[in-house]
Design a protein around this motif. Sequence first.
Motif, PDB file in Angstrom:
ATOM      1  N   ASN A  16       0.862  -1.175   0.000  1.00  0.00           N
ATOM      2  CA  ASN A  16       0.000   0.000   0.000  1.00  0.00           C
ATOM      3  C   ASN A  16       0.903   1.231   0.000  1.00  0.00           C
ATOM      4  N   LYS A  17       1.038   1.845  -1.156  1.00  0.00           N
ATOM      5  CA  LYS A  17       1.965   2.959  -1.294  1.00  0.00           C
ATOM      6  C   LYS A  17       1.425   4.252  -0.679  1.00  0.00           C
ATOM      7  N   GLN A  18       0.151   4.249  -0.303  1.00  0.00           N
ATOM      8  CA  GLN A  18      -0.443   5.457   0.289  1.00  0.00           C
ATOM      9  C   GLN A  18      -0.196   5.526   1.787  1.00  0.00           C
ATOM     10  N   ILE A  19       0.042   4.374   2.396  1.00  0.00           N
ATOM     11  CA  ILE A  19       0.269   4.346   3.844  1.00  0.00           C
ATOM     12  C   ILE A  19       1.680   3.811   4.088  1.00  0.00           C
ATOM     13  N   THR A  20       2.555   4.635   4.603  1.00  0.00           N
ATOM     14  CA  THR A  20       3.938   4.223   4.846  1.00  0.00           C
ATOM     15  C   THR A  20       4.300   4.477   6.302  1.00  0.00           C
ATOM     16  N   GLU A  21       5.340   3.823   6.742  1.00  0.00           N
ATOM     17  CA  GLU A  21       5.847   4.059   8.094  1.00  0.00           C
ATOM     18  C   GLU A  21       7.361   3.853   8.091  1.00  0.00           C
ATOM     19  N   THR A  22       8.025   4.481   9.023  1.00  0.00           N
ATOM     20  CA  THR A  22       9.473   4.348   9.164  1.00  0.00           C
ATOM     21  C   THR A  22       9.768   3.287  10.206  1.00  0.00           C
ATOM     22  N   ILE A  23      10.634   2.340   9.836  1.00  0.00           N
ATOM     23  CA  ILE A  23      10.959   1.261  10.774  1.00  0.00           C
ATOM     24  C   ILE A  23      12.469   1.094  10.843  1.00  0.00           C
ATOM     25  N   THR A  24      12.928   0.495  11.921  1.00  0.00           N
ATOM     26  CA  THR A  24      14.335   0.129  12.072  1.00  0.00           C
ATOM     27  C   THR A  24      14.430  -1.383  12.012  1.00  0.00           C
ATOM     28  N   LEU A  25      15.202  -1.886  11.058  1.00  0.00           N
ATOM     29  CA  LEU A  25      15.370  -3.334  10.908  1.00  0.00           C
ATOM     30  C   LEU A  25      16.594  -3.792  11.692  1.00  0.00           C
ATOM     31  N   TYR A  26      16.376  -4.628  12.694  1.00  0.00           N
ATOM     32  CA  TYR A  26      17.483  -5.233  13.416  1.00  0.00           C
ATOM     33  C   TYR A  26      17.858  -6.587  12.804  1.00  0.00           C
ATOM     34  N   ARG A  27      16.902  -7.175  12.136  1.00  0.00           N
ATOM     35  CA  ARG A  27      17.154  -8.450  11.468  1.00  0.00           C
ATOM     36  C   ARG A  27      16.054  -8.662  10.433  1.00  0.00           C
TER      37      ARG A  27
END
Length: 511
Positions: A415-426
């Motif tokens: 869903n390109k209209q709803i995004t969020e910023t995440i931190t990938l640890y693995r």
Amino acid sequence: MKNSFTFILLLFCIEWYSCESQLKKDAQKALVQAETNQAQLDSVINYFKKCPESKTKLQAAYYLIANMPKHSSYQGGQLSAYSQSLCHTSKPIPRKTLSALWKKAKEEYKDPPLETKDIHMLTAPYLIRHIEGAFKSWQTAPWKDDINFEDFCHYILPYRIYDEAISEYWIDSLRNQYAPYVKGITNIKQAFETLHKQLGKEFRSAKASCPYTIDILTLNNMKTGGCKEDCIWRGAVCRALGIPVTYDYINCWSNYSLLGHSWLSLVLKNETYTIEDSVARLHAPIPESIFKLENKVEDNYLYRIDTLKHIYKIYRKRFDKEGEYDISSSYNINGYFEMNIPQKVDSAHLCIFRTGDDWIPICSVKVKHNKCRFDNLGTETVYLLMQDGNETDMQPISYPFILHANGNIEKLIPNKQITETITLYRKYPLFAHWHNQFYKMIGGKIEVSNNSDFSSSITWDSLQHTPIFENNLTGDSQIPFQYIRYVCPPNCRTPIAELVVYDTNGNILKG
């Protein structure tokens, strides 16, 4: 009833004659490809033609010659020197020694091994003796009546298991050496189980730097290598004792590592048996596909622990098959799906994502009436449909999707209209074998001291829970110290990758 029986018998005779006739034609075609080696192969055929009691041996010769053009191996001074060095080196051979021996062989012989087709190099004495030896292994086995001629041709007769270099008369040598292992056993499954257990104790896993597969007798001498070499060696031993076995494999797991796996299976009348808990079973789990969790995962552990490697397809290496022979159905892998394709597409390629690589095609079908269907697929795997594009590129014609065990398809549509910023640890699955190692580190401690021999030390901090990949330990000692070390708990050999020390301001201390 009498007429019915005669009709059935007549059909059987016609079918047998048809197969025999086709095999003979295929052998004649192969003889043309033999070029200067044709006289050697003609001698094999003429040898068995002169023995009236050897009609089945003549058919066996036709079978080998007809399929010989598909097979080849590498020959040359480098491989010969390497093999000789291996035979004269004390066992077991460490990985570093294997690499050093191969390096020395390359320095001695500058020219790399050349690929040589079997049809151009195998001699009449070699083939005649091998065929006679294979029949001896079959006919003298206590379970010979359990093996029909077709299975004999596919899984005992061939002079090679995979792509290994050719050995002189390995079948007689291995039969004499390993017959005592199954002495007194009359059940073929029990013999297979016994060999699996006994041979497993002798083979040592160590990946060599030599990129070529050495011959069977050298493998028997060194008993060292990867799963491929293990299968070739065990397979040769089994066939030498009249046990019909085959080399089954996967190119890669669909959720684990860059590598695949191979194993040895027993084949009886189109049924495939693999070893599970030391017993030969039908539809057993794929060897090495399950990781057993030795300890309970803590409720608040940061990562999900996986215990199962997923499979998309299983293949078999058979002497009369060129390339990959899909035998997924033999392992009860029966997942399937159908999909509508709105645009005009001639062929659809089903792909999986290979770790460290890209989307790779695993099978293709023709698209009919804008529909395609794929059968005998592994489940809980991410797939993607693609079509041919420009030159060698392929273009997606579907979103990635997961084929679940219940047959449902879960499309992975962003869903390109709803995004969020995440931190990938693995982002890669953590499997149980790693957790089993990490769990053993509980109780590991950081010790500090002002004596280099740690004759006087204090525990600065310790691991109270199953560690993850980055673990922060903070000591509260106010005493200055000069030396620091990690002390692992008893019975723990789990290594740490890196130890970094920070000061109170968050700066890395070096020394």
